[in-house]
Structure formats: C-alpha cells, structure tokens
Design an enzyme around this catalytic site. Structure first.
Site, PDB file in Angstrom:
ATOM      1  N   HIS A 174    -112.563   6.071 -10.610  1.00 62.33           N
ATOM      2  CA  HIS A 174    -111.783   6.542  -9.455  1.00 62.33           C
ATOM      3  C   HIS A 174    -112.133   7.986  -9.090  1.00 62.33           C
ATOM      4  CE1 HIS A 174    -109.177   2.967  -9.296  1.00 62.33           C
ATOM      5  NE2 HIS A 174    -109.214   3.012 -10.610  1.00 62.33           N
ATOM      6  N   ASN A 247    -104.049  -0.811  -7.576  1.00 61.30           N
ATOM      7  CA  ASN A 247    -105.306  -1.092  -6.896  1.00 61.30           C
ATOM      8  C   ASN A 247    -105.039  -1.900  -5.634  1.00 61.30           C
ATOM      9  OD1 ASN A 247    -106.959   0.148  -8.861  1.00 61.30           O
ATOM     10  ND2 ASN A 247    -107.049  -1.706 -10.085  1.00 61.30           N
TER      11      ASN A 247
END
Length: 804
Positions: A174, A247
């Site tokens: 990320h 997510n």
C-alpha cells in the site's frame, strides 16, 4: 500523619521553605525558620494528605475472577486539595513566550484540530528552523566570491541536511496512496447493536481521513495497475480513533497471517532483477497462488474489472474480516462492513488502463483531487451485514475465513450512514504519507473476531509504523492524533511531543490522586468475553477449521454471478497474466486449479494458452464441501450498482480544430457542465482555435498531451474544415478508436460523424452510447449524451480480438 507544628523562628522575617527534593528530609510542613504558608510547605503538606487519602489499593480485589474480568470497575481517585501537590515544579507559574502558562487542568493540549499545526508563511520573512531570519537564500557562504564554501555556513548545512532526510521508508504494501478528509454521518441510532461512538445518534457527524492505495507497487508506481485497492478510513471519534482498514475487494488471497510475507514476496518484483513493478503477471506470483487453492476466490476478483476501477469515487470498500459489534449491555453480534459509492461501481478496461498508465500514471490521484476541488465530492454509503453467532454456525462456510464472503442473499446489507470526502490535504507528506492506520485501533462497541488473518494484521500494522515513522510516538503526528483526549502513563521515546506535568507516570498511584485512572467497563473498552463457543476445544493448535478447506465454492459463485462481458474480462485477464508466466508447469497448474471453480473459464483460458487437452483438475482439499446456500449473487456484479446516474466529476472531451462550429461547442459544453461534468476542449494544439462563425474556441489541451482515453466520453461537433483537419490527425483518430474500443459514449454532431468513420468507428449500428445527430439537434444530442455518460458501459461493442 499528624501535621508537625514548627517552632517559632528566632528571626521574625520568615524564610521560604526549601522545595521538596529527593535529598531533603522525609517530613511535612516547613522547617524551622521557614514560612509554613510558603508554596513548598503547602506542597509537602498537601502531597502527604493526598497520599494518605488512598491508604490501600481498593480496586485490587476486582482484578480477579471472570465476572470482574468482563465488568472492570472505574478506578479509585482522590481529589487533591489544590494543584500544588501534582505539580512538576513550583516554578511552573513563571511563564515566558516559550513556556507559556500552567498546563490546563485535565487537558492534553497536544490534542486539538489540525489548526494547531497549520502554517501560512504569507508576508513573512524566511527563517531557519531555529527562527533566525535568513538574509541570503541564494548563495553559500564562501571565502571570497570564487573561494571554497565554508563549513561555518550553518544555514546551508541545516537546509541541505534537512533535505537529505526528507523521505521516510515507504510502506511495504500500500505504498502508493492518495488521501482526503471528510465526515461520516449516521442515518439512525444503532444503540441496539453497538455503543460505538459514530453510531449513537441520527445525524451525528464524525470526522474522517481516508487513504486509497494500490497494494503491490512502490510509492512512485502507476495508479491504474491491475491490483487490489486499499480503502482505509480513520474515524476521529469522541471516544478515540477507529481505523476501518479495508480493501475494494471483500476477500483475500490467504486464510492465515502466517502466509502474508510469502504472498507479498511472491507478488512483489522478483528479487533477482526487481521486475515487474506493480504487476502480478509474473512467475513467482502465479507459482505461489497455483499452489494455494484458497487463493482461487480472490483471483476471480483480481482478474475481474474490480481490480482496475475507473476512480476511487466509483469503487466499493470492504472491511474484509468479520468483526463484532457490542452494545452497552455487552451483547455482541458479528458484522461485516461495506462501503458503496453513490456514483456507482465503474471500471476501466484493460487496454484503457494500460494506455492511461503511460499518459497519466497519477490518473486516480488526479481524479480524486479534481473532484474535491470542483465540489463534486465523492460520497459512499456505509452498510452492515449483521448476523448472530448461531447464524454463523449454520452457514456452509466459516465466517472466520477471509477468503469467503457472506452473500447478500443470506444477510442483506443494512445502510447505516454516509461518508462524504470534501477536503483535500494541505500537505501530502504530512497527512497522506504520514497517516498510520492499524486494524488494532478500535473503540468501545467494536471488537475483533478470531479470524487468524486479522490477528496477524493487528500486530503487523503497528509494528510497521515503528520503523516507518521513527519510533513509538507516531500517534502524536498531527494527522494521527485523535480528537478525543489522550491521558496515560506512556513517556519519552523518539520524537515525543507532549510535556507532561507532575512526577507520576504509573498506576496505581496516590501522589496524583490515582489519576489517570482506569475508566471501567461503563466507559472504557472491554473485550467481548465470548470469543468462540464454550464447547469448542480450547487447546492451542496450529490448524484451521474444516470449513476453511472449501477453496472453490465461492470462487465459482463470484464467476457465475458476473455478466457475460465481465466473465469475458476475467478470462482475458487470466490469459494475459498467465501468458507472462515463463514456466509452463505453473500455467498448467493454475488452469488445473481453475477447473475446480469453472470448467467454462478454464477452457477459455486454456485454449488461448495452447493447452489441448486441458490438465486434470487439481486435487481438492475437501471432496464434498457443504452445499452452498447461494449459487448466484447478482450483487457481486459491478453492473448491480450503476449509481445515481449523475455525471458530476466525469471527464468529457470535446474535439475541435480550425473551422469548428463554436455555437455547437458551447451548447454541448453548457449541457455537460450544467450537470457537473468536467469538460475539456481538445484541439491540435493548446490555445485559441479559429471557429467558422466568429470568436475563437480556446483549446484546454491537445490531442497529444491529453489523449482521449483519459476521458469518460468524447464529443465531435461539425465544421467542414475542422472535420478535415481532425480526420487527418492520427492522434485524434487514435483517441476515438480507444474511446470506442473501451465502450465509452461518443457524440457526433453533423459532419463530425465523418471523423468517427475515418477512425474506423461504425456509426450506423444500434449503439445507445454512440449518438449521431444533425447540427440542428445538438441540444437534444447533448442531453442524450449526458444520460449515456451516467449509465454503466455497454460492452456489446467488444470483440476478441478487437475489430477497431
């Protein structure tokens, strides 16, 4: 202890009592000759009284037994007679511009809005970090104009040294992220389900900061990679920070955190040559997942259009794991969190995503920024799936398995609030890059389940921030600090910002009146005691429940729930990714795994990879899984969430060239902009373009520097000379071909249809998203064009291989 009576001083002018120190006598009151009413004497007396007010630890008995464990009492405190006995120093009243005044009672002054750290240097002279004004910011200090630079140049050394250290380690995963501020607004009180602060009243607003991200790529990678997207929300609640770290896909590749390092090592660039960047289309990833059948369900999602969203504003978000909601009575239920974009779920197609990554690797970041700057604020609805432990036991799958969803047909979504992102960060590094999310950051009313993947995340996120942000005080970085007050006995460490008053940094204590004291069950966080059924075996084992062994049923559910066009995209994605795998055995193994999920999908992928016959299906971990409750779930298709039809924030291009009809350009632009679209005029070059009927049209961008595939739709208006110019411009024609191939809306007004024909675009078919109107129908055509832009893409144009 009785107060001692000091003897009368021989000198009537009394001296002040010496301040209490560790080297002084263990006594109260003032020594002979000292003023018994001096601050030091009073401090000693009051400290004695405060400590005497707590003769023993009255909460000690409550530390034992199950009942006390689930209902801890509030801590015992004693009110000090004044603020003297809890002071660090008797000199605290002596203030300067730097020290300020005495600490406000019961207040941690480091906790406040971000206004406390915002800086505006308008009208101010340049200074060093020590506040020294800089007389010359252009030249180093040298021994003469052509002489060597001198080591004594502290301004140069400070500036360059700070520059050399301006970067911090990026996140392992990320790393590539974009963020925005906003608020969450609750629809109705959910006190029957949870005591969590954001859900306590209808209309209650909670500040949030959201970070969207890709998983695989490094900080400088592209936005439009085929990848999972992070959807992390930090709620700044009045009971502390809650991080819902999710997510855009509701399941994951693995079932246990033990495998997370293996997964990330496999999907990251291969270590021997550090390629490919931000891509899973390589040997090591597919080698790993082809040996991990539990990944099959996630692979369906990642090979679907979910993995290449049109924008952050048009993708869903999920908490992934099963969590618990806990009400004020300590009753708990399981819960899954869902974010649904009001604008609907929309995606890119692969060819479009590849082209965009070359033309604008910041495509999603730019889109989010521009939507907020223009007032087209992204909005999402938060829904819950709530179910009991008894319901969970009856499901054919295990709700602790992160590779499984709870189908909406089993547990419908319950909308509970909306989130609006309405402010861009002031500084990317200070906010978006330094924000630290952690799944362990929960508040009273939210609790964990026994999901083994979640357990690993609870540890991992906090551990990662220690190295990224320089030590244990990263919570004091402004973007991470809560709006709820922070009071504890943690001290020191690198980059500590708080300056604590007093000498007590432990609990229990009597010298600070027992403060800060434990809040107790009524106000504080208490874990749910019933983490799993009492009759289950309690032995510590390295094992998974039997239902975890069903690796393919939900993968099949996802695939069968897609529209034919989406199924074709999944097959094409598997084909492309596996064609990049250089080891044939890995390709065969992956297709063999797909046969357990869908024979049709496996056949399509295998045929395009030259597999005839197909390999035998992989052996299953469980031959007879439980019968699924749901075979098809329309909600799993992107088409199930078309959104509200709005075109706010959509990017639309109008093609122009010398000789264009300016009036038609104005009409189309007016209709689209009136509905909130971001309209750009594209020409052969930027700047004024001569029109056929008067004033020039200003081109915002060119066919070259902003290719058409960056836009959601394109309009081509009439003008004979303009049409000839556009029809002879390969950049314009290539852009129109891309728009058509990507199944985006096209509008041709009058002779503008000729340009589409020169690009090879068929203009005489029954295509609702390809509008050809006469020059006298421009307003009607523009309205129909706007409606088509707000509608999900119709993939009936697609062919394999492409014809245009």
């Amino acid at each position: 202890m009785p107060k001692k009576t000091p003897s009368a001083p021989s000198n009537p002018r009394k001296a002040p009592a010496p301040a209490r120190t560790d080297s002084g006598p263990a006594t109260t009151g003032a020594p002979p000759g000292a003023d018994p009413n001096s601050p030091a004497a009073r401090q000693a007396d009051e400290a004695e009284a405060l400590a005497a007010g707590m003769p023993f630890n009255s909460t000690k008995p409550s530390e034992h037994g199950f009942d006390n464990g689930v209902q801890p009492p509030e801590g015992f405190t004693v009110e000090p007679p004044s603020r003297l006995p809890t002071a660090s120093t008797l000199s605290e009243a002596e203030g300067t511009d730097k020290t300020g005044s005495i600490a406000v009672e019961g207040l941690n002054s480091t906790i406040d809005s971000l206004d406390r750290v915002r800086v505006d240097s308008g009208g101010q002279p340049l200074t060093t970090n020590q506040g020294v004004r800089v007389g010359d910011n252009q030249n180093s200090l040298k021994d003469g104009p052509r002489g060597p630079v001198l080591l004594e140049d502290f301004i140069l050394r400070e500036k360059v040294t700070h520059f050399d250290h301006e970067r911090i380690p990026e996140r392992i995963v990320h790393a590539r992220g974009s963020g925005a501020h906003g608020f969450f607004e609750c629809y109705e009180a959910l006190t029957d389900l949870t005591r969590a602060a954001p859900f306590q009243a209808a209309g209650k607003r909670t500040p949030v900061f959201v970070r969207f991200s890709t998983v695989q790529g490094e900080r400088g990678s592209k936005d439009t990679a085929r990848d999972v997207r992070g959807f992390a929300v930090k709620f700044y609640t009045d009971e502390g920070n809650w991080d819902l770290v999710g997510n855009n896909i509701p399941v994951f590749f693995i079932q246990d955190a033990m495998k997370f390092p293996d997964l990330v090592h496999a999907v990251k660039p291969e270590p021997h040559h550090q390629m490919p960047q931000a891509a899973s289309a390589h040997d090591t990833f597919w080698d790993f997942v082809s040996l991990m059948p539990e990944s099959t369900h996630m692979l369906m999602w990642v090979m679907s259009d979910r993995a290449i969203p049109r924008s952050f504003a048009t993708m869903q978000g999920f908490g992934v794991h099963s969590f618990r909601l806990v009400n004020a009575e300590g009753e708990s239920v399981f819960c899954k969190f869902h974010w649904s974009p009001v604008a609907g779920t929309h995606s890119l197609v692969w060819d479009e995503a590849v082209k965009i990554s070359g033309a604008d690797p910041d495509f999603h970041r730019r889109d989010l920024w521009e939507r907020i700057e223009s007032g087209a604020f992204p909005e999402y609805e938060l829904s819950l799936q709530v179910f009991t432990e008894a319901q969970a036991e009856d499901f054919s799958f295990d709700i602790l398995d992160a590779t499984k969803i709870v189908p909406e047909e089993l547990v419908p979504l319950r909308p509970v609030g909306r989130m609006v992102l309405n402010r861009n960060p002031d500084n990317f590094f200070a906010e978006t890059e330094q924000v630290a999310f952690c799944t362990a950051n929960i508040i009273p009313g939210i609790d964990f389940s026994n999901d083994p993947l979640l357990a690993g995340r609870i540890h991992s996120y906090h551990d990662t921030q220690l190295s990224r942000l320089g030590g244990p005080n990263f919570h004091e970085i402004p973007i991470n600090s809560p709006i709820a007050q922070v009071h504890n006995n943690q001290r020191d460490g690198m980059h500590r910002q708080a300056i604590h008053r007093g000498r007590v940094s432990y609990e229990p204590n009597s010298l600070a009146g027992g403060c800060p004291f434990q809040a107790g069950a009524a106000q504080g966080f208490v874990s749910v005691p019933a983490r799993q059924r009492a009759e289950e075996a309690q032995a510590k084992v390295r094992a998974k429940p039997e239902k975890f062994a069903d690796h393919y049923t939900q993968a099949r559910l996802f695939y069968e729930s897609q529209t034919p066009a989406e199924q074709a995209h999944i097959a094409a994605a598997f084909r492309f990714e596996l064609s990049k795998v250089t080891v044939p055995a890995i390709r065969r193994r992956m297709v063999a795994s797909l046969r357990n999920a869908s024979e049709s999908l496996a056949a399509q992928v295998g045929a395009r990879l030259g597999m005839d016959p197909l390999p035998e299906p992989l052996p299953r971990a469980i031959e007879r899984p439980a019968a699924p409750e749901v075979d098809r779930s329309p909600a799993l298709s992107l088409m199930a969430r078309p959104g509200d039809g709005s075109i706010k924030g959509r990017k639309v291009a109008i093609f122009v060239a010398p000789g264009i009809d300016a009036a038609s350009v104005d009409v189309v632009r007016g209709v689209l902009a009136g509905q909130g679209a971001a309209v750009r005029v594209l020409g052969p070059q930027v700047g004024p373009v001569a029109s056929a009927n008067g004033a020039p049209v200003e081109a915002d961008a060119s066919f070259e520097n902003e290719p058409a595939f960056l836009f959601d739709a394109v309009a081509v208006v009439h003008g004979d000379a303009a049409v000839d110019a556009m029809a002879g411009d390969a950049n314009a024609l290539d852009g129109l071909r891309s728009i058509y191939r990507h199944c985006k809306p096209l509008l041709a007004v009058g002779s503008g249809a000729t340009v589409l024909q020169r690009a090879g675009v068929p203009v005489d078919g029954a295509d609702a998203a390809l509008l050809v109107v006469g020059r006298e129908e421009v307003e009607r055509g523009a309205a129909a064009f706007a409606k088509a832009i707000g509608t999900p893409r119709d993939f009936s144009r697609e062919s394999d291989p492409p014809r245009v």
